[in-house]
Design a protein around this motif. Structure first.
Motif, PDB file in Angstrom:
ATOM      1  N   ASN A 191       0.821  -1.221   0.000  1.00 20.83           N
ATOM      2  CA  ASN A 191       0.000   0.000   0.000  1.00 20.83           C
ATOM      3  C   ASN A 191       0.851   1.267   0.000  1.00 20.83           C
ATOM      4  N   THR A 268      -0.947  -2.807  -5.292  1.00 23.36           N
ATOM      5  CA  THR A 268      -1.630  -2.145  -4.174  1.00 23.36           C
ATOM      6  C   THR A 268      -1.196  -0.693  -3.990  1.00 23.36           C
ATOM      7  N   HIS A 270      -0.774   3.361  -4.339  1.00 17.82           N
ATOM      8  CA  HIS A 270      -1.592   4.527  -4.628  1.00 17.82           C
ATOM      9  C   HIS A 270      -0.710   5.524  -5.390  1.00 17.82           C
ATOM     10  N   ASN A 286      -4.625   0.785  -8.833  1.00 18.79           N
ATOM     11  CA  ASN A 286      -5.596   0.794  -7.745  1.00 18.79           C
ATOM     12  C   ASN A 286      -5.966   2.241  -7.415  1.00 18.79           C
ATOM     13  N   ASN A 303      -8.937   0.210 -11.000  1.00 19.58           N
ATOM     14  CA  ASN A 303      -9.748  -0.425  -9.956  1.00 19.58           C
ATOM     15  C   ASN A 303      -9.840   0.471  -8.728  1.00 19.58           C
ATOM     16  N   GLY A 304     -10.326   1.671  -8.930  1.00 19.45           N
ATOM     17  CA  GLY A 304     -10.445   2.619  -7.842  1.00 19.45           C
ATOM     18  C   GLY A 304     -10.808   3.986  -8.389  1.00 19.45           C
TER      19      GLY A 304
END
Length: 546
Positions: A191, A268, A270, A286, A303-304
């Motif tokens: 993440n 994962t 950002h 993501n 996907n986000g």
């Protein structure tokens, strides 16, 4: 000194008289021209003396120079020095000046007004002399040129403001030098927050299989020698800095080159992208946040959420297969969205065409010309310089615009449209409420055969035509009223200068068909430059705000 012999008495002279001097036409013309010039200068000096004498008598005081002209010259010199030394980037200044140049005229006018107010309060008023009209004309001309290059492009657009920014220097004959930077690999925690900053060059972001960050950079430099090119390579070299769970990928940037980066990130991560002069391509992320100044942006399989800050009148933006919300603000060229499952919020001017397909969440679009709100779009929407067309939408549709034809077709919900200088056409898919107000233009509504509603319509200087048994009255100001079927939802139509047409159309299914992504395989991404316009329309010669 000799003299001619005397004439004999009473006889003819023994010698003829001396001949006259030779005639020279060119000499005579020069003398005449000099006399005319001297006369004109004398007349001009007399006019000037009379003019200034009249000014002195009128104002009752001496003449004084104006401060506006020197201030303009000082401002031009300071700005030019800042650009020459590199303190202010030239392209950024001209972009700003192309938008705000009328402020120069306003400041000059305020300065002249202040001088006038000071002069009239003096015991002996003065006459302000000094001509700076030429400077103001130059200021306005440069402002119009800068505005034209900023909004409409042209040959200089590709030199300085697009992703190939180094082409400006190549136009002067500087050779191109290329170099591939060593691949950078960096392990990141789960993440991780990755920020990618590239002042000049393209950025491509994809997802890898592991937890490593990989950066591949291709450098381009325009220089006369290998040594000068190496200096550019060193200045624009990409580097990675990791601080805990945050990673920064940054290229130095150079006005004499560019860096095209290909970045592979963990699934994962950002990702935030800052691109000043270059295109951005991303897929499989993501979620992503983008700031794009001059260049195109193409996203797919996100996907986000997607957040984009745009500031280019020519850069296009497209996003396909997004599971989260899509939020854009700022100006852009073409805007294309498809297969979006979240909310869509667009704020800013669109100088190209906008096309939306299969948007599951609500759409809020706001420009300086058009505001649109709708609940869901299983069909498609097209917005260009002339038309706003919505085909197959569910829920309430609310449109406010001007100078544009509005066409709403197969709407499963209430419709509200306010327009001027255009036509309105609405075709509800059932018994839904309709309110259409047009200041100047026709209003047409097409109802299904089994429609039901209560009609109230007004027009000024227009006709009313209806396929239903309704009551029409009035002469110059006409009204139409009555019930269709058993009555029901209110149908209000108003045209100040236009016709009202109430037609009977085809029947629609009771519920809208499922979107393509639910009925089968996902539809392919539309081309980035796709234009879905009416066949009778032609593309505008210049970009127009939507």
């Amino acid at each position: 000194m000799s003299s001619a012999p005397p004439n004999p008495p009473g006889g003819m002279p023994p010698y003829p008289p001396p001949p006259p001097p030779p005639y020279d036409p060119r000499m005579q013309w020069r003398v005449y021209r000099e006399q005319q010039k001297a006369a004109w200068r004398a007349q001009r000096d007399a006019w000037r003396a009379q003019h200034y004498a009249w000014k002195a008598r009128y104002w009752g005081g001496p003449c004084a120079p104006s401060i506006v002209g020197p201030l303009i010259l000082i401002a031009i010199g300071v700005i030019w020095l800042l650009m020459y030394t590199g303190s202010v980037p030239a392209h950024e200044f001209w972009s700003w000046y192309g938008h705000w140049w009328p402020l120069v005229l306003i400041v000059a006018g305020l300065a002249m007004l202040g001088e006038w107010m000071l002069d009239v309060q003096r015991p002996t008023p003065v006459y302000r002399r000094g001509s700076f009209v030429g400077l103001l004309i130059l200021v306005a001309f440069l402002g119009l040129c800068a505005e034209g290059m900023t909004h409409f492009g042209g040959p200089f657009q590709n030199w300085t403001w697009n992703g190939e920014g180094g082409d400006f220097w190549n136009m002067f004959g500087l050779p191109e030098h290329d170099a591939d930077q060593a691949v950078i690999n960096q392990q990141l925690p789960a993440n991780a927050a990755i920020e990618i900053d590239n002042p000049r060059g393209d950025i491509s972001v994809t997802v890898g299989d592991g937890s490593a960050l990989e950066v591949q950079a291709h450098e381009v430099a325009f220089a006369n020698s290998d040594g000068d090119a190496q200096k550019v390579f060193d200045a624009e070299k990409a580097a990675v800095t990791v601080n805990g769970s945050a990673a920064l990928v940054r290229a130095g940037g150079s006005d004499h080159g560019r860096v095209n980066m290909s970045v592979i990130v963990p699934a994962t991560a950002h990702v935030t992208v800052n691109a000043s002069h270059g295109d951005v391509t991303a897929s499989g992320l993501n979620g992503i946040s983008i700031s794009a100044a001059h260049g195109d942006t193409h996203l797919s399989a996100i996907n986000g959420p997607v957040v984009a800050h745009l500031s280019s009148n020519r850069g296009d933006f497209s996003a396909h297969q997004v599971t989260g919300d899509v939020t854009t603000d700022g100006n852009c060229g073409d805007l294309t969205l498809s297969e979006v499952k979240g909310h869509v919020t667009v704020s800013g001017d669109i100088f190209g065409d906008a096309h939306f397909e299969n948007v599951f969440g609500p759409i809020k679009l706001h420009t300086s010309v058009t505001s649109l709100d709708l609940v869901s779009l299983p069909g498609d929407l097209t917005l260009d310089s002339d038309d706003l067309r919505v085909n197959e939408a569910t829920g309430t549709v609310h449109v406010t615009t001007h100078a544009k034809d509005v066409d709403l077709n197969q709407i499963y919900g209430d419709s509200y449209v306010e327009d001027r200088d255009g036509s309105i056409s609405i075709e509800p898919a059932g018994a839904y409420g309709v309110e259409a107000r047009n200041a100047k233009g026709d209003v047409e509504i097409t109802l299904p055969p089994n429609a039901a509603g209560t009609v109230d319509g007004h027009t000024h200087n227009g006709d009313i035509v209806t396929d239903f048994a309704l009551t029409i009255s009035g002469d110059e100001d006409k009204t139409v009223s009555g019930k269709i079927g058993a009555g029901g939802p209110r149908i209000y139509l108003s045209a100040d200068n236009g016709d009202l047409n109430i037609k009977k159309g085809q029947a629609f299914p009771a519920t809208p068909p499922p979107p393509a992504s639910q009925a089968g395989a996902a539809a392919p991404a539309p081309p980035a430059n796709a234009r879905r316009l009416k066949s009778s329309k032609t593309l505008p010669a210049q970009p127009v705000t939507q």
